[in-house]
Structures are given as C-alpha cells and as structure tokens.
Design a protein around this motif. Structure first.
Motif, PDB file in Angstrom:
ATOM      1  N   GLU A  19       0.838  -1.209   0.000  1.00 52.81           N
ATOM      2  CA  GLU A  19       0.000   0.000   0.000  1.00 52.81           C
ATOM      3  C   GLU A  19       0.869   1.253   0.000  1.00 52.81           C
ATOM      4  O   GLU A  19       0.551   2.244  -0.676  1.00 52.81           O
ATOM      5  CB  GLU A  19      -0.932  -0.009   1.209  1.00 52.81           C
ATOM      6  N   THR A  23       0.554   3.799  -3.169  1.00 53.67           N
ATOM      7  CA  THR A  23       0.079   5.163  -2.950  1.00 53.67           C
ATOM      8  C   THR A  23       1.219   6.183  -2.961  1.00 53.67           C
ATOM      9  O   THR A  23       1.030   7.341  -2.601  1.00 53.67           O
ATOM     10  CB  THR A  23      -0.675   5.262  -1.611  1.00 53.67           C
ATOM     11  N   ILE A 132      -6.126   9.284  -5.362  1.00 51.68           N
ATOM     12  CA  ILE A 132      -6.151   8.052  -4.576  1.00 51.68           C
ATOM     13  C   ILE A 132      -7.585   7.558  -4.398  1.00 51.68           C
ATOM     14  O   ILE A 132      -7.877   6.366  -4.552  1.00 51.68           O
ATOM     15  CB  ILE A 132      -5.466   8.262  -3.213  1.00 51.68           C
ATOM     16  N   ARG A 136      -9.338   4.180  -5.868  1.00 49.08           N
ATOM     17  CA  ARG A 136     -10.036   3.303  -4.917  1.00 49.08           C
ATOM     18  C   ARG A 136     -11.433   2.957  -5.426  1.00 49.08           C
ATOM     19  O   ARG A 136     -11.863   1.800  -5.373  1.00 49.08           O
ATOM     20  CB  ARG A 136     -10.121   3.986  -3.551  1.00 49.08           C
ATOM     21  N   ARG A 166      -2.634  -0.392  -9.550  1.00 51.57           N
ATOM     22  CA  ARG A 166      -2.987   0.694  -8.633  1.00 51.57           C
ATOM     23  C   ARG A 166      -1.828   1.671  -8.506  1.00 51.57           C
ATOM     24  O   ARG A 166      -2.003   2.887  -8.537  1.00 51.57           O
ATOM     25  CB  ARG A 166      -3.353   0.122  -7.265  1.00 51.57           C
ATOM     26  N   ARG A 167      -0.638   1.130  -8.371  1.00 53.94           N
ATOM     27  CA  ARG A 167       0.537   1.987  -8.265  1.00 53.94           C
ATOM     28  C   ARG A 167       0.727   2.818  -9.528  1.00 53.94           C
ATOM     29  O   ARG A 167       0.943   4.032  -9.468  1.00 53.94           O
ATOM     30  CB  ARG A 167       1.784   1.124  -8.020  1.00 53.94           C
ATOM     31  N   ILE A 170      -1.977   5.634  -9.794  1.00 55.20           N
ATOM     32  CA  ILE A 170      -1.795   6.758  -8.869  1.00 55.20           C
ATOM     33  C   ILE A 170      -0.595   7.598  -9.279  1.00 55.20           C
ATOM     34  O   ILE A 170      -0.680   8.838  -9.363  1.00 55.20           O
ATOM     35  CB  ILE A 170      -1.652   6.249  -7.424  1.00 55.20           C
TER      36      ILE A 170
END
Length: 228
Positions: A19, A23, A132, A136, A166-167, A170
């Motif tokens: 995480e 993020t 972020i 999500r 996700r990385r 972001i």
C-alpha cells in the motif's frame, strides 16, 4: 506507521508495504530497509523478509545490493500486460455478473445500489482531483462485479494485477488530466450488466481495460516518463 497486531502474518506485512508503494509513500528507487520496517510495524524481521519475497514476486521491489532492496521503477510495458490479463478477468466477471443479474433479482439490486454509489463517489473524486480516492473507487467497481459474478476465484486471481496497476494509476494520474472517458466506459459497462446483457458487458469491460492501458501509457509519456 501504526504497528500491526501481535498475530500478524507475512501477508499482513506485505499489504502494508504494498500500500505504501501503490500510494507513492514509497517511490521508485526508494530503499526498503528490513530492520526499519520490522521496528515500525513491531513484527519479527522474519515476517518482513517473507513479505519482501512476495513483493519481489509481484514486481514491486527488487534487489539493489547484496543486502538491500528498493522499490522498482514503473514498467509501462509490464503495466499493459497486467491490463491485458485483467481485461480477460474483468470481461468474464462482467458477463457472469450480467447473467446472474438477469436471473437473480436480489443480486441485481445489490449491484445497482453499490454500483451507483461507486459511480457517484468516482465522479466526486474526478471533480475534486483526488487521485487516490478515484483509483479506490475504480477498483471498488470491479470488485463488485467479481462478487456478483458468483466466481470466488476472480478477485483472488485479479489481486496481483490490481496491486501493480494501482501503483501505476496513482503515480501517473497525479501528473495528468483525469480520464473522464474511463468513467463513461464504467457507466456503459455497468448498464450492460444491469440489463443482463452478458455478451455486451463482456465486450465493453474487456475493451475498457485495454483503453485504460492506452490512456495510462499516454499520460505517462506526456508527463515525461518512458516505458522501461
């Protein structure tokens, strides 16, 4: 950093560090020191070591020296490969969710309620520029489809791909115009699922994943990055 519970596992340690990477609290080339992480999380060094092996498997960290690890750089070619695999999984999830929504009124109501709430939150994040939260909610919509599909292995199989993506999402979207067309595609896919049209839902969701990959690559190039 909040210490973990005494009975925490290597998977719990993995999730915390992943995480931080996803993020951007830990950035590309940042060192990840095992002893520091063990102290911060109040867990045995052995658990951190096991978590690091999992992070290496998922491509989030790499060996920098004989005794040190660092966060990997984004690999946009790798990102597209993750999207290609996730597109197949998401297409399957959309098709099965649509089929179930057609025959199961309760499942359809859950999907409609949760899906519309996610769409509202996603659009709010777009307007505020909260990257972020936007990512999500993007993931949340897909997770709802995995759940409604009735296939218990979809979310687990898609998990490693989501961590990598996700990385990338972001890091890249923080420096780019937010892609409204992606959320229009979400709305079209959700509508097809709710209509019980499995073929259309699968086609739309698979195409959405490939479009998202292209949008992310374009945004990354615009910010001055390059595909490693």
């Amino acid at each position: 950093m909040t210490p973990l519970e005494p009975d925490s596992t290597a998977e719990d340690v993995y999730k915390v560090i992943a995480e931080d990477i996803c993020t951007s609290r830990l950035k590309a080339r940042d060192a990840v020191v095992l002893a520091d992480r063990a102290g911060q999380l109040n867990v045995p060094a052995q658990l951190v070591d096991q978590a690091m092996l999992l992070l290496q498997v998922d491509g989030l960290v790499e060996q920098a020296t004989a005794h040190g690890l660092r966060v990997t750089q984004l690999d946009m070619d790798g990102v597209r490969h993750h999207y290609a695999i996730r597109g197949v999984l998401d297409g399957l999830a959309a098709r099965e969710a649509a089929n179930r929504a057609r025959r199961d009124r309760e499942a359809r109501q859950v999907l409609e309620t949760e899906g519309q709430q996610i769409m509202r939150l996603g659009h709010a994040a777009m307007r505020s520029g909260d990257v972020i939260e936007l990512v999500r909610q993007d993931e949340a919509l897909h997770i709802v489809l995995y759940k409604i599909s009735g296939n218990p292995f979809l979310a687990k199989t898609a998990g490693p791909h989501w961590r990598a993506l996700r990385r990338a999402m972001i890091e890249t979207l923080r420096h780019a115009d937010l892609p409204w067309e992606i959320w229009q595609q979400h709305a079209e896919s959700l509508a097809a699922v709710l209509a019980g049209d499995g073929a259309a839902a699968e086609e739309l969701m698979t195409a959405h994943s490939l479009d998202a990959a292209d949008s992310l690559r374009s945004a990354y190039a615009t910010r001055g990055g390059s595909a490693a």
